[in-house]
Design a protein around this motif. Structure first.
Motif, short mmCIF file in Angstrom:
data_model
loop_
_atom_site.label_atom_id
_atom_site.label_comp_id
_atom_site.label_asym_id
_atom_site.label_seq_id
_atom_site.Cartn_x
_atom_site.Cartn_y
_atom_site.Cartn_z
N ILE A 193 0.86 -1.18 0.00
CA ILE A 193 0.00 0.00 0.00
C ILE A 193 0.90 1.23 0.00
CG2 ILE A 193 -1.90 -1.21 1.16
CD1 ILE A 193 -1.12 0.22 3.75
N PRO A 194 0.41 2.37 -0.48
CA PRO A 194 1.28 3.55 -0.63
C PRO A 194 1.96 3.97 0.67
CG PRO A 194 -0.76 3.88 -1.83
CD PRO A 194 -0.94 2.62 -1.04
N ASN A 195 1.28 3.80 1.80
CA ASN A 195 1.82 4.22 3.09
C ASN A 195 3.08 3.47 3.45
OD1 ASN A 195 -1.20 3.82 2.88
ND2 ASN A 195 -1.19 5.41 4.46
N GLU A 196 3.24 2.25 2.96
CA GLU A 196 4.41 1.44 3.28
C GLU A 196 5.64 1.87 2.48
OE1 GLU A 196 2.25 -2.85 4.23
OE2 GLU A 196 2.81 -2.36 2.16
N ALA A 197 5.42 2.38 1.28
CA ALA A 197 6.52 2.65 0.35
C ALA A 197 6.97 4.10 0.36
CB ALA A 197 6.12 2.24 -1.06
N GLY A 198 6.35 4.95 1.18
CA GLY A 198 6.74 6.35 1.23
C GLY A 198 6.21 7.18 0.09
N TRP A 199 5.11 6.77 -0.52
CA TRP A 199 4.55 7.50 -1.66
C TRP A 199 3.55 8.57 -1.24
CZ3 TRP A 199 4.47 2.26 -4.43
CH2 TRP A 199 5.55 2.17 -5.31
N ILE A 200 3.49 8.86 0.05
CA ILE A 200 2.66 9.97 0.54
C ILE A 200 3.61 11.07 1.00
CG2 ILE A 200 0.99 10.70 2.29
CD1 ILE A 200 0.00 7.81 2.38
N PRO A 201 3.56 12.27 0.42
CA PRO A 201 2.56 12.77 -0.52
C PRO A 201 3.02 12.79 -1.98
CG PRO A 201 3.75 14.61 0.40
CD PRO A 201 4.39 13.36 0.96
N ALA A 203 3.05 10.75 -4.48
CA ALA A 203 2.16 10.17 -5.48
C ALA A 203 0.73 10.00 -4.97
CB ALA A 203 2.70 8.82 -5.94
N VAL A 204 0.47 10.48 -3.77
CA VAL A 204 -0.86 10.36 -3.17
C VAL A 204 -1.26 11.71 -2.58
CG1 VAL A 204 -2.27 9.28 -1.37
CG2 VAL A 204 -0.55 7.93 -2.60
N HIS A 205 -2.41 12.21 -3.00
CA HIS A 205 -2.93 13.46 -2.46
C HIS A 205 -4.00 13.11 -1.43
CE1 HIS A 205 -4.75 17.43 -2.20
NE2 HIS A 205 -3.74 17.91 -2.91
N LEU A 206 -3.78 13.51 -0.20
CA LEU A 206 -4.66 13.07 0.90
C LEU A 206 -5.98 13.84 0.97
CD1 LEU A 206 -1.97 12.61 3.67
CD2 LEU A 206 -3.23 10.80 2.49
N ASP A 207 -6.09 14.95 0.24
CA ASP A 207 -7.30 15.77 0.36
C ASP A 207 -8.18 15.74 -0.87
OD1 ASP A 207 -6.53 16.61 2.93
OD2 ASP A 207 -5.27 18.20 2.09
N LYS A 208 -7.90 14.85 -1.82
CA LYS A 208 -8.73 14.79 -3.02
C LYS A 208 -9.96 13.92 -2.80
CE LYS A 208 -8.18 11.94 -6.27
NZ LYS A 208 -7.81 11.25 -7.52
N GLY A 209 -10.84 13.91 -3.78
CA GLY A 209 -12.07 13.15 -3.67
C GLY A 209 -11.85 11.65 -3.76
N CYS A 210 -12.94 10.93 -3.86
CA CYS A 210 -12.92 9.47 -3.79
C CYS A 210 -12.20 8.85 -4.98
CB CYS A 210 -14.35 8.97 -3.73
SG CYS A 210 -14.48 7.18 -3.54
N GLY A 304 3.89 6.25 8.69
CA GLY A 304 3.79 5.85 7.30
C GLY A 304 4.16 6.93 6.32
N LEU A 305 4.98 7.90 6.77
CA LEU A 305 5.45 8.96 5.89
C LEU A 305 6.94 8.82 5.67
CD1 LEU A 305 3.53 12.09 7.28
CD2 LEU A 305 3.01 10.75 5.24
N HIS A 306 7.38 9.18 4.48
CA HIS A 306 8.80 9.09 4.14
C HIS A 306 9.57 10.16 4.90
CE1 HIS A 306 12.35 8.33 1.74
NE2 HIS A 306 11.71 7.43 1.02
N VAL A 307 10.68 9.80 5.50
CA VAL A 307 11.48 10.78 6.25
C VAL A 307 12.35 11.62 5.32
CG1 VAL A 307 11.50 9.34 8.32
CG2 VAL A 307 13.36 9.13 6.65
N ARG A 308 12.35 11.28 4.02
CA ARG A 308 13.06 12.08 3.02
C ARG A 308 12.03 12.53 1.98
NH1 ARG A 308 18.10 7.97 2.01
NH2 ARG A 308 18.96 8.03 4.12
N PRO A 309 11.38 13.68 2.21
CA PRO A 309 10.27 14.08 1.33
C PRO A 309 10.72 14.54 -0.04
CG PRO A 309 10.77 15.82 2.90
CD PRO A 309 11.65 14.63 3.26
N ASN A 310 9.72 14.92 -0.86
CA ASN A 310 9.95 15.45 -2.21
C ASN A 310 10.57 14.45 -3.15
OD1 ASN A 310 8.98 17.99 -1.34
ND2 ASN A 310 10.99 18.48 -0.50
N LEU A 311 10.12 13.19 -3.06
CA LEU A 311 10.62 12.18 -3.98
C LEU A 311 10.01 12.39 -5.35
CD1 LEU A 311 10.43 8.95 -1.85
CD2 LEU A 311 12.33 10.51 -2.14
N ARG A 312 10.79 12.01 -6.38
CA ARG A 312 10.28 12.03 -7.75
C ARG A 312 10.53 10.66 -8.34
NH1 ARG A 312 12.82 17.48 -10.18
NH2 ARG A 312 14.52 16.92 -8.79
N GLY A 313 9.51 10.17 -9.14
CA GLY A 313 9.63 8.86 -9.74
C GLY A 313 10.56 8.86 -10.90
#
Length: 313
Positions: A193-201, A203-210, A304-313
């Motif tokens: 799940i995204p929370n495990e891999a550090g993809w928040i935020p 690749a994941v926007h927490l405030d968007k719709g369903c 479940g947040l990455h301690v090194r933010p601003n990752l790019r794929g």
């Protein structure tokens, strides 16, 4: 398709999923230093490229993915995930919208399944999805505005002449692993799940719709304690080898996760990314494929947040 840049002096071809580009051009550590100085480029033309065009593309992608895309400004690079109903990552892609279409890259061989899914979800939307891999190549250049660039394949030789010196894929991988950026499907599995891999935020926007899988992501983010966590392993360098991808990570004799990609870093030595159970003590000494391994935390086990933010794929 093999890159024409394999004809550059000193090029040694990569193998496996990364076949088709140069692993190195004769100096693994020197090429890492070049990239860290903000110079040179890396040939990533083995990656798949797709284009999503049509007037409904951004609102459509917004409804399908984990990212907020409906009001994405032109030339803004972003990552997006497509999740299962249970919140597991099924597809991942990274790219930008140029005002007329969304251009994205994904792992080698992953575009076919991704395009197949998108085609099934078109319904009456005014969108067109095409595989651009035969026409466009991905390059990585630290001095470029977004580091990743799309280059016409017919222009690769002239691009290399202008952007050089060429640095190999192994150098790129060593720096990526050191930054803690996972590769979908290599550092993750079908249960991730995204929370495990550090993809928040990133690749994941927490405030968007369903969107599909949102409940799992939101619940774990709110309550914390994701089931697993991405970790950087510092490997024993006394043996001249790297662990086999997919090998079990052991705490004593107990399996507590699996190892993904690995590389030799010019400062850190042999390193790897691993997905570990959340409750593994962050100071515990581990082993993988017979190699002793110490941990460096990448994803906070409680948040479940990455301690090194601003990752790019």
């Amino acid at each position: 398709m093999p890159s024409p840049l394999l004809d550059l002096p000193g090029a040694v071809a990569a193998e496996g999923i990364d076949a088709g580009v140069a692993a190195h051009y004769g100096s693994l550590y020197g090429e890492q230093h070049t990239l860290e100085r903000g110079e040179g480029f890396v040939d990533l033309s083995h990656r798949d490229v797709l284009r999503i065009a049509g007037p409904d593309r951004l609102t459509w992608l917004h409804s399908l993915t984990s990212q907020h895309l409906s009001s994405l400004a032109p030339d803004t690079w972003t990552g997006a995930l497509i999740l299962s109903p249970q919140g597991h990552v099924e597809h991942a892609f990274f790219g930008y919208d140029d005002g007329e279409s969304f251009l994205a890259h994904t792992e080698p061989g992953a575009a076919e399944a991704l395009i197949g899914f998108l085609e099934r979800m078109k319904f009456m939307m005014r969108v067109e999805v095409t595989d651009e891999t035969p026409a466009l190549a991905v390059m990585w250049r630290p001095s470029a505005p977004h580091t990743y660039e799309f280059v016409p394949r017919e222009s690769l030789t002239s691009y290399a002449a202008a952007a050089g010196p060429a640095c190999g894929f192994w150098a790129f991988e060593a720096l990526r692993i050191a930054r803690g950026e996972p590769r979908p499907g290599l550092d993750t599995d079908h249960r991730t799940i995204p929370n495990e891999a550090g993809w928040i935020p990133s690749a994941v926007h927490l405030d968007k719709g369903c969107y599909r899988g949102q409940e799992t992501v939101a619940r774990v983010h709110t309550l914390g304690r994701p089931p697993r966590r991405l970790t950087l392993l510092h490997l024993d360098g006394s043996e001249n080898r790297l662990p086999v991808r997919g090998s079990e990570v052991l705490l004593g004799e107990k399996a507590v996760g699996f190892v993904g990609t690995s590389a030799r870093h010019h400062e850190l030595g042999p390193i790897a990314l691993a997905m570990l159970k959340r409750n593994v003590d962050v100071t515990a000494q581990l082993s993988v494929d017979g190699l002793p391994a110490g941990q460096e935390v990448l994803v906070d086990p409680d948040v479940g947040l990455h301690v090194r933010p601003n990752l790019r794929g």
